[in-house]
Structure formats: C-alpha cells, structure tokens
Design a protein around this motif. Sequence first.
Motif, PDB file in Angstrom:
ATOM      1  N   LYS A 314       0.871  -1.192   0.023  1.00 32.32           N
ATOM      2  CA  LYS A 314      -0.014  -0.035  -0.253  1.00 32.32           C
ATOM      3  C   LYS A 314       0.830   1.175   0.026  1.00 32.32           C
ATOM      4  O   LYS A 314       0.517   2.203  -0.632  1.00 32.32           O
ATOM      5  CB  LYS A 314      -0.936   0.091   1.054  1.00 32.32           C
ATOM      6  N   VAL A 315       1.945   1.315   0.519  1.00 28.42           N
ATOM      7  CA  VAL A 315       2.897   2.253   0.519  1.00 28.42           C
ATOM      8  C   VAL A 315       3.508   2.645  -0.686  1.00 28.42           C
ATOM      9  O   VAL A 315       3.613   3.821  -1.333  1.00 28.42           O
ATOM     10  CB  VAL A 315       3.998   2.219   1.707  1.00 28.42           C
ATOM     11  N   TRP A 318       0.643   4.251  -2.769  1.00 29.62           N
ATOM     12  CA  TRP A 318       0.265   5.707  -2.286  1.00 29.62           C
ATOM     13  C   TRP A 318       1.785   6.511  -2.562  1.00 29.62           C
ATOM     14  O   TRP A 318       1.425   7.752  -3.057  1.00 29.62           O
ATOM     15  CB  TRP A 318       0.003   5.637  -0.877  1.00 29.62           C
ATOM     16  N   PHE A 340       4.291   9.275   6.555  1.00 32.54           N
ATOM     17  CA  PHE A 340       3.133   8.235   6.713  1.00 32.54           C
ATOM     18  C   PHE A 340       3.768   7.247   8.003  1.00 32.54           C
ATOM     19  O   PHE A 340       3.190   6.890   9.117  1.00 32.54           O
ATOM     20  CB  PHE A 340       3.173   7.081   5.812  1.00 32.54           C
ATOM     21  N   PHE A 346      -2.506   7.082   5.631  1.00 30.85           N
ATOM     22  CA  PHE A 346      -2.365   7.431   4.338  1.00 30.85           C
ATOM     23  C   PHE A 346      -2.962   8.667   3.928  1.00 30.85           C
ATOM     24  O   PHE A 346      -4.290   8.761   3.894  1.00 30.85           O
ATOM     25  CB  PHE A 346      -2.654   6.195   3.527  1.00 30.85           C
TER      26      PHE A 346
END
Length: 471
Positions: A314-315, A318, A340, A346
Amino acid sequence: MLLTVCRSQRGNYITVKNIMVNFSTNRVLCFVIIQVSFVEVFSKNITDSERFLLIRNSSAFIDKTWFLKKLFQYNFILLTAPPKFGKSMNMQMIKVFSDINNRRENTAKIFRTTNIFRDRDFVINHLCKYPVIYCSLRPKRAIETFGDVYNELKMSIGNTFLQHEYIMESSKVDNDTKNKFLEFSTLKVEDCEIGLKFLSEALFIHYSKKVILLIDDYDYSITQSLFNKELDSEKIGRLIFRLIDNSINLNEFLERAVVMGCVSYNLGVEYSGINLLQRFKFMETKDFTPYFGFTRRETELLLSKFGLERFSDKVFQWYGGYCYLYSDFFIYNPLSVLKFIKMREFNIHWILIKRKAELLEYFESYYQLNEFITRLVKNETVTIQLVPSLTIYDVENLKNEIQPARFSHEEDFSEFYLFLQILMESGYLTFAEKHTLLPTSTKVKYPNIEVKKIFEQILKRLSATYPDNLY
C-alpha cells in the motif's frame, strides 16, 4: 532517560537525548550523535546541516553515502529531482563530509559505520579536505517583482559570506580582501553576481586549498516566475545564470561545483562556464537516480524498522511509482514515506497548499490541462512530446500563451507540452513505458495515489467553479 538542551549553529536550542558533543576550534559547530524523534527531524527551526546530523543516527537514516564517491567523479555537475526528494540533504552530506572547517575525528565518527567508510582511500583523500561554499538561491520571502528576486539573491550571497566570517581574522588575507568581504557580508555590494567567485578566492588564500562550491535551488525563482505574470522569466534567468557562470567560468580556485534544482533549464550557449556542467535528470540516469528519494529496498527496510512491513504494498501504491526511463526501477517520495511512518496515516503529505493553488490557477486557464488530468485520473496513459531541456524563453512563451480565457487550439500544444514537462520534472508525472534511448515523446501517467488525489481535488474544485464544463 537523559534529556539535554544543545545550542545549534544559529543559536536555536534543540532538545536531544544521549548525546556526545564536540566543538570545532574554528566555528561553533556542534556534532550531535543522537537518537532523535521525528518531531526533531521535521522541525522547521533548524538548518539542513543540523537536520542531516540529527537524521544520521536516527531510526529514519537511510545510508546514501555512496553518492559522495559517485559525485566526486565529476568536476562540474547539475542534478535535478522533485521537491523534497533529498537534494538539500545530499548537499549537506557533501558539506559535512568534505568541509575542512570540521574536525576530522568528529566527522569520522559521523560516517564511520556508513557505506562510504568501506572505501578507505576515498575517505583518506577527501574527508574534511576542502573549503566548502554552500549557497541556497531559494528566496526566504515572497517574490513579486524582479527587485524582490535581486534582493533575495543578494541576501543569499550575504548569508553565504557570513558562514565564513573567520576570514576577517585570517593573517593570510590582506586588508583589501577583508574590506571587500565585509561589503559582501553586509549587503553593500551591488554586483552580487561575482560574490561566490570572490569568496572562493578568499578561501583559497586562507587555506591554500581549492574550493567545493554547492549551489542549491538554482531554478526556484525561474520556475516561480511561471506562476506570476509580473515576473520577467528571461530577466530572472539571466541574473541567476550570470551568477552561476561567473562562479564557475575560469575560476582557478574551484575544485568542483555542484548545482541542484527541480527543473533542468538550458542555460544558453553564451554562458561558457555553465556549459561545463554535466547534467543528470531525475529518473533519466541510473548514475544518480537512486540517491534522490527512497528505493523499494530502502522503503521496505524503513517500514520493517517501525513494524509496518504489512503496509509495504500500500505504501508503494500511495507514495512509490516513480519509474526509471530504461528499466523497472522505482523510487518513492521520501517525505511522504517518513510522514506516513510518523502519522500512521495514508494521506497527501507532499504538496504545499501554495503550489496546489498555483496549479489550480493554471488548470482554470488551460483547458487542455483539464482534459489531460481527467484522463490521468481515469487511469489512462497520455503521450507527450519532450524537449531535452527547457529554456527561459520556453517559460516566458508559456506564460504569454496562457490567458484568462480558455482555449484548445492545436497551435497551442507546444506550450502545453512544455508545462507538462515542468509537471513531470517536478514530480507530478512519471514515465509509463520503458525506452532504450532518450525519447522525443513518451507515455506518462501519475506516479501514485497521492498525486492522483491531488489532481482529483483540483478537478473537483474546478467542477464546482465551472459547473457547465465537464472535468
């Protein structure tokens, strides 16, 4: 837990813990070997040099010290990368490592466990061996007129001189040089464009060593003029180019010069000194791209340090996604990754409100941009034309083409592509396909969800402002 208050170079006080402090005999320079909190790292009340020293022994430290060896292969170099991707931090790493003003044994403690210390010969030859001039050309105050730009440039030069006040006490420097040094440091010299060359000569006289010159944010005022029709981009560009050219051209006192910014501008054939600079653009050269932003491996290492490895994919979605032109190699936005980790949230961490407003103003004026961004938000790729480097004339032409009334005529597309290239070099777009050679056109896309949401917010506001138009 032992808490200590330490005074920084600028007289600020930084609360730290478990510190070991040493002072230079020439300057009040505090080397802090410390475990720091994210609050201290993100503080706006410390210099970049102090921030580097804090980060060095924090859990957020990523070892990019091989950058030093790569950099020292070139005498004159211009590097570009998006805002907040580590340019100033790399500049300060060069300064801390190389500066002859720093005590060698203290500096060795800072770098001893880093990668660069594996190259013993390089450390012996370069650690604390050079006088270093660091000058940031980023204005401290808003610029609305050419006079503001000139005064801010003059102030930057004056502040650079103040970093070397010890010259006034030097027995090797004559009184005429000291008097002129004082005039520059007190802003009494009108011809500030020759200041850095004069300072390099003064340092050479004092140390009998050639100088490393570091010029940061060289392009800031030029790009800023794009968003202000009252600012003459050509006039501003020529002022800054003359400063850099005078600092490099036929300067026998320079060991090397490093210039950094966000956008690579073609500085013109009439500036022979500037043309000595070898150019390396972000995501277009493997030599330097890994040293700006975080690589996937570095990001995953950071996440694991803080027990956040479950968010790795997910990082990337994003905050990663900046694609190298020639292979499947990706870079992450370092500020957003660190924010983050600090906030565990997020969200949009990167863009400044001011820059968002500037983009909005352009999208309001430029209908093709609305169509272009709408397609990107729909996850489409778009083909754009590229130029090897932008000129100050390109910036001025782009400003002149954009009027309050919106248009979409085909003849306007040359300026349209120029603006997209500025967006790309500023980190809002990335390559969507690989190439074997530098292309004249390429497919582009938004790099990640963070940038996509920035564009979505702008389009939403435009839709509310102009409900009769589809965005």
